[in-house]
Design a protein around this motif. Sequence first.
Motif, PDB file in Angstrom:
ATOM      1  N   UNK A 180       0.956  -1.979   0.476  1.00 23.31           N
ATOM      2  CA  UNK A 180       0.210  -0.196   0.295  1.00 23.31           C
ATOM      3  C   UNK A 180       1.062   1.099   0.063  1.00 23.31           C
ATOM      4  N   UNK A 181       2.661   1.322  -0.057  1.00 24.28           N
ATOM      5  CA  UNK A 181       3.274   2.396   0.044  1.00 24.28           C
ATOM      6  C   UNK A 181       3.044   2.799  -1.503  1.00 24.28           C
ATOM      7  N   UNK A 182       2.774   2.466  -2.096  1.00 22.72           N
ATOM      8  CA  UNK A 182       2.071   4.296  -2.798  1.00 22.72           C
ATOM      9  C   UNK A 182       0.915   4.537  -2.624  1.00 22.72           C
ATOM     10  N   UNK A 183       0.433   3.828  -2.872  1.00 21.47           N
ATOM     11  CA  UNK A 183      -1.253   4.444  -2.790  1.00 21.47           C
ATOM     12  C   UNK A 183      -1.406   5.329  -1.675  1.00 21.47           C
ATOM     13  N   UNK A 184      -0.674   5.157  -0.359  1.00 17.21           N
ATOM     14  CA  UNK A 184      -1.074   5.871   0.789  1.00 17.21           C
ATOM     15  C   UNK A 184       0.492   7.396   0.429  1.00 17.21           C
ATOM     16  N   UNK A 185       1.111   6.877  -0.786  1.00 17.01           N
ATOM     17  CA  UNK A 185       1.932   8.292  -0.536  1.00 17.01           C
ATOM     18  C   UNK A 185       1.308   9.079  -1.344  1.00 17.01           C
ATOM     19  N   UNK A 186       0.387   8.887  -2.608  1.00 19.11           N
ATOM     20  CA  UNK A 186      -0.513   9.220  -3.452  1.00 19.11           C
ATOM     21  C   UNK A 186      -1.420  10.493  -2.839  1.00 19.11           C
TER      22      UNK A 186
END
Length: 479
Positions: free
Chosen positions: A297-303
């Motif tokens: 979920x890192x990319x989604x959380x950052x965006x």
Amino acid sequence: MTDQETDQDTDQETDEDTRYEAVRSRDARFDGVFFFAVETTGIYCRPSCPAVTPKRANVRFFATAAAAQGSGFRACRRCRPDAVPGSAEWNVRADVVGRAMRLIADGVVDREGVAGLAVRLGYSARQVQRQLTAELGAGPVALARAQRAHTARVLLQTTGLPVTEIAFASGFASVRQFNDTIRAVYASTPSELRAAAPKNDRGRRTATPSAGIPLRLAHRGPYQAGPVLDLLAREAVPGVEEVSGPPGARTYRRTLRLPYGTGIAAVDERPGTARTGLGAHPGGWLDVRLHLTDLRDLTTAVQRLRRLFDLDADPYAVDERLAADPRLAPLVAARPGLRSPGTADPEELAVRALVGPAEAERLVRRYGKALDAPCGTLTHLFPEPAVLAGAEPGGPLGALTAALADHAVRLDPGADRDDAEDALRALPGLDARTVAEIRARALGDPDVAPPGLDVPDSWRPWRSYALNHLRAAGEWESR
């Protein structure tokens, strides 16, 4: 060659000459707007790269990092072009390319493939591929690949996670695919890339998922963190959010519902990010620490945090337009780079815009899902629309949550803003002011004016930002 083709070639040369001047002056205002590559070195960079300016004849320009990578260029190790803020164009544009870019940034291609992206956009996969390639020089797979590579570099250089875990956490389907991509994009093996981490990142490499992943979320130009934190503090729903610390050094924390699990984000208010005056400003970053139950979920959380804090905005374009208005000029001079905050969860924002803070707190206490491991005052996730629709089906709240649950109203990053507004207006109990707030915050529209407020057309296409200036100055209240 026709006259029209000659004119197009001339326009392209003029545009590229302008871009080269930006590269010569190392103008950080254009970081993320375009990338340039040097044919003699095989490297691509951000416009503000501090390296020696290459000869014009050796330079090529690209709209995206993915396009540069697709042409065989590797990322510069000095300026790290993959770490620049995203192009503000994708947040502003409402067409299929803009919507596709927002969905790709949210990780839709990694989770659902190109077919899933196309379904969300209402086009065939071939049409989406053709439009993105024609305009950006890269299709959805290449764009998602570039994003995965950036996520992998961040994890390699800021955490002590094993390489195999990083491969899958970044969204790669296999370790081999991960290794091949890292070599192609960075001309290094994953181990070499980890060893080449900047000193500041090496010092943070003891980070683990349990301790949180430290990140720096870049922005261009000045950033007025104070008014954003003021707004979030006023709106904070206990159990889900909190703002703590003294003015100028506050921390915003909130829970996140993500595709694979849950998360807690902490975003620090950096002293010195609010500059006065309208002079050039190279940009900076917000310090963030993410605790995720699933690293995928890192990319989604950052965006989602980038959208909440409006980090991909172009403050130069916004301030230039609004400063031309006599009423707004002194406000822009006092707060250059003021942002228009969005949301980390569009459906949550819609419910909160309808019911208000006190009722939102009641809904969290009664229907919110408790975290497996509470963190201080953060104890719950905001209840999902389907849960609310089943628990309280009557009235405007029931109508809204049912429409969100069955996707009659779509507020995801790829939603068509006009279609979403029409669907919201058709629901009972949602007045025009609430719909306007949802459009500005949940859908990220930079040009929304609430009904009943006399807003001049000269503020277009940045009316959402103009209203934030009025609110920061105490001249307007959204509620």
